[in-house]
Scaffold this motif. Structure first.
Motif, mmCIF file in Angstrom:
data_model
loop_
_atom_site.group_PDB
_atom_site.id
_atom_site.type_symbol
_atom_site.label_atom_id
_atom_site.label_comp_id
_atom_site.label_asym_id
_atom_site.label_seq_id
_atom_site.Cartn_x
_atom_site.Cartn_y
_atom_site.Cartn_z
ATOM 1 N N GLN A 324 0.831 -1.203 0.000
ATOM 2 C CA GLN A 324 0.000 0.000 0.000
ATOM 3 C C GLN A 324 0.876 1.268 0.000
ATOM 4 O OE1 GLN A 324 -3.741 -0.490 0.661
ATOM 5 N NE2 GLN A 324 -3.513 1.374 -0.545
ATOM 6 N N THR A 328 0.550 3.943 -2.918
ATOM 7 C CA THR A 328 0.208 5.337 -2.644
ATOM 8 C C THR A 328 1.261 6.269 -3.218
ATOM 9 O OG1 THR A 328 -0.773 4.564 -0.608
ATOM 10 C CG2 THR A 328 -0.465 6.921 -0.805
ATOM 11 N N ASN A 332 0.406 8.944 -6.070
ATOM 12 C CA ASN A 332 0.605 10.383 -5.907
ATOM 13 C C ASN A 332 1.360 10.970 -7.094
ATOM 14 O OD1 ASN A 332 -0.662 10.303 -3.489
ATOM 15 N ND2 ASN A 332 1.206 10.331 -2.249
ATOM 16 N N ILE A 357 -7.949 5.063 -0.025
ATOM 17 C CA ILE A 357 -6.987 5.947 0.634
ATOM 18 C C ILE A 357 -6.247 5.163 1.711
ATOM 19 C CG2 ILE A 357 -6.799 8.080 1.939
ATOM 20 C CD1 ILE A 357 -9.791 8.470 0.753
ATOM 21 N N LYS A 358 -4.968 5.446 1.816
ATOM 22 C CA LYS A 358 -4.156 4.764 2.827
ATOM 23 C C LYS A 358 -4.456 5.365 4.194
ATOM 24 C CE LYS A 358 0.784 3.633 3.390
ATOM 25 N NZ LYS A 358 0.649 3.295 4.747
#
Lengths: 579, 221
Positions: A324, A328, A332, A357-358
């Motif tokens: 994850q 992420t 991004n 979302i993390k």
């Protein structure tokens, strides 16, 4: 109805840590004569790094609110509910799911067809599931779609996917589909099959389904921190209870265990936040007079206490977190690139993969601890202007690293070696000249990168095999060098292809990542130690101030003056920068 | 041209690749070493990662390249790779200004942690994405000149100039050996001489049997 057997596999115990070791008034006694030259530029790297915790969490709430607006989960839940009541499919529902999945998957022409409303079985894509076909799907099949893989996860009254397939799917399908959508689809498909079943068959299907769900909540509990996930789960459990009242004990257990995991996570995060607050407070109370040897008399004790810290940090990490973390990061970057493209072209390109979302940062917290230990070691050495003390401390830390090795705490060993090898410490040649290097040389071999860290990996493998054969009894500890695990996962993530040449999902990649993370890392969460924890020492190690890199270098020049032209230049630059 | 006769090389040069996450460090290495990665099991023991034999001035040289990708945030660890590197490839992404702005930090590390003769090569990667460029060639070239760095823009995707960057670095190191400015006897020079003269290197860091280069073969893990 029997209760669901607890899933085999790697449902690691996490956060078994007693209540946080933090004690408000214990750490860092301050001496009044703590004036020093480095105070102005000293900082605590961990404090700076850890601002991510509060900042990111803030941004999540914002994002979640936004999420609520565009992508209301209520719709899904309503539909899930209607499915559970046996109402017919709503096309609107599938339009929505398709829209979401669409966002989740690259616009791959071959894959588009996969997002048609799922049929109960798609024999041309996946072999039919029978009781004799309980093996994992073949890894080299080139045409998997995300839907055909989800199909393999859907139980029947006689089929239940094996843990060896469930783990890679739950961990890695997030590369292609958001866990919340995976849960939604899995639930819809499982419940859909009830329509053609007798009640008895239905109960068997749902028992299998509950087992998968239970495995999910045990092995990847942090997935359910997401609002969408937890409300879907609640809804599901409620409906299952009303479908078959005897499920009540199982659903209750799932719910209770999950909530306990999530509240442990909350506590742990609170604890870390308090620590960071504490470290930043002690920033102004810098003490040059403290000495680790006064706090913690022997290197063996030091090694044991850092092992305690390692274990509490390690056990808090969710199995999905490393992957994850990289997802992420690259998401991004993609988002940035995309914004730029939109600006440049004025067009919206929606090929971007959407990810949940993390919501957890335990892996980052662990990295931060590693860096802290490194800086702590270096600070402890260079803050002493007396050479005698520095010699004593270097020897102390070499012995501590050596004892970490004996405990198979490779991570702390590497961190301590990292501190000893930092330039401000390494350059102190007159100090090192008096240090016995026998153990140090032995330990340095672990840093040998040749043939893919053969030296270290062989030792690690031996330690792991040892611990495994003894079922991770107390004091069978293995704490791997996290940096290398991180690199390994990153390698597979970036170097192994997401899709086969035929355009299907590369299932081998799922298995490789899952194996690497679970077997090389998460499995070690089973380590437990019998030696006593000493909160006072632990607090000293995790909250006492450490120098910034500049401050370390300046302190080092005070210990032993700059000699080479390059050092003189560095010193002059640092002095002018910090005036 | 590359891999015939793994035993016949005169030197081993050690490189590291540094730069922000996502600038394409491992892609560059991947491109250069012709896919000699175990993409699915990087934790396999004994595999020689990132090596390739090249030829400079008629001499065969084995490059042993260490990539720090995925470990960027473990600061002390990435730094420990610097020592003992004869060449450092410092990579930024021409489409992301931030990665260029961070170069001074990387350079400070590279300068203070390597020996003075370490050849530092600046690489502006993702040259194929010229449309999204945020750093001009001229600006980076100026930075490189001011700091005495070699410089090229590459594309790990198309392969443009990737070879040049690795080989130019080796050429410069070789030149330093020839003119005596690089002392091969110094610890951590990042260069190890002819294996025949010295079958096991002094610090034992490099096995010279050339095994482990199993290319793209399937691994059994």
């Amino acid at each position: 109805m029997n209760s669901v057997p607890s899933s085999a596999g790697l449902s690691a115990v996490r956060c078994t840590d007693e209540t946080p070791i933090y004690r408000a008034n214990r750490s860092c006694r301050v001496t009044s004569n703590s004036t020093n030259n480095y105070q102005h530029y000293s900082h605590i790297p961990s404090t700076l790094e850890n601002t991510h915790l509060s900042q990111k969490q803030y941004s999540y709430t914002v994002n979640q609110r936004r999420g609520h607006a565009n992508n209301p989960r209520q719709h899904i839940n309503v539909e899930t509910t209607s499915r559970l009541y046996g109402k017919s499919f709503s096309t609107a529902y599938y339009d929505r799911v398709r829209a979401q999945v669409y966002l989740n998957t690259p616009m791959h022409s071959q894959l588009k067809s996969a997002f048609l409303p799922p049929k109960p079985s798609t024999p041309q894509e996946t072999p039919p599931k029978t009781s004799s076909d309980n093996e994992d799907p073949p890894l080299d099949y080139p045409n998997y779609t995300i839907d055909s893989l989800i199909q393999r996860l859907v139980p029947t009254d006689t089929y239940k996917p094996k843990v060896t397939f469930i783990n890679p799917m739950l961990m890695c399908s997030r590369l292609h589909i958001r866990p919340s959508i995976l849960l939604n689809k899995l639930a819809c498909l499982s419940i859909n099959s009830l329509r053609e079943s007798t009640h008895d068959q239905g109960v068997r299907i749902m028992t299998n389904f509950l087992e998968i769900l239970s495995h999910w909540t045990e092995t990847f509990p942090y997935d359910f921190r997401n609002d969408e996930m937890i409300s879907q789960l609640e809804e599901l459990l409620r409906k299952l209870n009303s479908y078959e009242p005897s499920f009540r004990s199982i659903t209750k257990r799932i719910d209770k265990q999950l909530r306990s995991e999530l509240s442990k996570l909350d506590d742990y995060e609170d604890y870390i936040r308090q620590l960071n607050k504490m470290s930043s407070k002690s920033l102004n109370q810098m003490t040059l007079n403290t000495n680790i040897i006064d706090q913690c008399s022997t290197p063996i004790l030091f090694a044991e206490q850092v092992t305690h810290i390692e274990l509490s940090r390690l056990k808090a990490i969710g199995a999905e977190e490393i992957l994850q973390y990289f997802i992420t990061k690259s998401a991004n970057e993609d988002a940035r690139a995309e914004t730029k493209e939109i600006k440049a072209s004025g067009q919206l390109k929606s090929s971007q993969v959407a990810h949940d979302i993390k919501l957890t940062f335990n892996f980052e917290t662990y990295i931060q601890w590693f860096n802290r230990l490194t800086f702590f070691v270096a600070t402890e050495i260079v803050k002493h202007t007396q050479r005698r003390l520095r010699i004593q401390l270097i020897t102390y830390f070499i012995d501590a690293a050596y004892h970490c090795l004996l405990l198979n705490n490779f991570n702390s060993m590497f961190a301590i070696l990292g501190g000893l090898n930092m330039q401000p410490v390494k350059r102190l040649t007159r100090t090192w000249a008096k240090v016995s290097l026998e153990k140090f040389t032995q330990l340095e071999q672990f840093k040998n990168v040749s043939k893919n860290f053969t030296y270290y990996r062989t030792q690690l493998k031996r330690a792991m095999e040892n611990a495994r054969t003894r079922q991770w009894q107390v004091d069978r500890i293995v704490i791997p060098f996290t940096s290398l695990v991180s690199q390994d996962v990153y390698f597979i993530k970036t170097r192994s292809k997401n899709y086969t040449t035929e355009g299907g999902i590369n299932l081998q990649k799922y298995y490789s990542i899952s194996k690497c993370v679970l077997e090389e890392f998460i499995q070690c969460q089973q380590s437990n130690c019998s030696f006593q924890r000493n909160d006072q020492i632990i607090n000293f190690i995790i909250t006492s101030p450490t120098f910034s890199e500049d401050a370390l270098m300046l302190a080092s020049f005070e210990c032993e003056p700059a000699t080479t032209a390059y050092e003189m230049k560095t010193l002059a630059e640092l002095q002018s920068k910090n005036q | 041209m590359a891999n015939q006769g793994p035993y016949n090389y005169s030197y081993i040069f050690k490189y590291i690749i540094i730069g922000d996450m996502g600038v394409g460090k491992s892609c560059l290495l991947h491109q250069f070493t012709e896919k000699k990665f175990m993409a699915d099991c990087p934790h396999t023991i004994g595999v020689e990662f990132g090596t390739r034999i090249i030829e400079v001035n008629g001499q065969k040289i084995k490059l042993q390249i260490w990539d720090t990708a995925g470990q960027e945030r473990f600061r002390a660890v990435t730094r420990s790779y610097y020592r003992g590197a004869a060449g450092a490839l410092m990579v930024y992404d021409i489409t992301r200004r931030a990665t260029y702005n961070h170069l001074s930090g990387w350079l400070t590390d590279a300068r203070s942690l390597t020996n003075p003769n370490t050849v530092i090569f600046l690489i502006g990667n993702k040259g194929d994405l010229d449309g999204q460029r945020e750093v001009t060639y001229d600006e980076a070239k100026r930075f490189a000149d001011e700091n005495d760095l070699l410089f090229l823009e590459t594309s790990a995707k198309t392969g443009d100039h990737v070879e040049d960057a690795f080989i130019e670095t080796a050429r410069k190191i070789y030149q330093n050996i020839q003119d005596g400015s690089l002392d091969l006897n110094a610890a951590e020079s990042g260069v190890q001489p002819k294996p025949s003269a010295n079958p096991r290197s002094a610090n034992g860091t490099v096995g010279l049997d050339g095994t482990g280069q199993s290319g793209d073969s399937k691994c059994q893990c």
